[in-house]
Write a protein that holds these residues in place. Sequence first.
Motif: not given
Length: 248
Positions: A104-108, A65-73, A143-145
């Motif tokens: 925002t959708l990715d975080i949700i 979770y830290v990795y994937f949300l960190g990539m968004d950031l 979707y994230h990618r």
Amino acid sequence: MRNAAFVILALMIVGLAVCSYKAMKHDKSIKHSLALLLLALIPPIAGNLIIIASTSRLPALIGCYVYFLGMDLAVAYLLKFSLDYCNVKWNNKLAISVVYSLFTLDIIQYALNPFTGHAFDVRQITVGTAPYFQTVPYIGQTYHRIVVYGFFFATIIIFAVKARRTSRIYEEKYLMILLSMLVAGIWESYYIFSGTPVDTSMIGFGIFGFLVYYFALFYSPKVLVERMLASIASDLPDALFFFDGDSE
């Protein structure tokens, strides 16, 4: 390889934090965007660090979770830095709203993943002699990618256009940042499609951060300028005198 990757990533986190702090102390106008970008590169590297160190399921999930949300950031602040560094004005409020909506959708969807399991899961394998938890991607991860790669390619286009349109004197600094982005992106893509268990591509992100720090704050095209001055001086009919500013 697992222990070596852990040590390298840990050192890179410290290095990026130090560079971010020093960037904020600099006098260039790009310092805020640069410092935020360097800080934003830390969460995905830290998440990968947690995954590498984890030998049980829960810490590995937290690391994911830290990795994937960190990539968004990271890609969000990479886009902001690219716009500021390349002097691109973006005043389209609709486009800006769409960008924030996608993130925002990715975080949700990641917040819902513990209940729906639609984004990803982890499975235990063995790397060396220790258990390792590898990501199993689902539709939410796709979707994230798409979001991450979409904005990553947008920054590549921004730097490519800037390098093409800028004067030759400053072309090199944009090309070097562009090249480092391409290497980091190819490295990450290789990890995704090769099925390699340990993600070492975050090392490329760290190297990219250090290169951006140098080229954004300290790089000057001295060699090219000296060649241009020498060429100009050779064509002058009169004598040309140079004075050393450091001489007494």
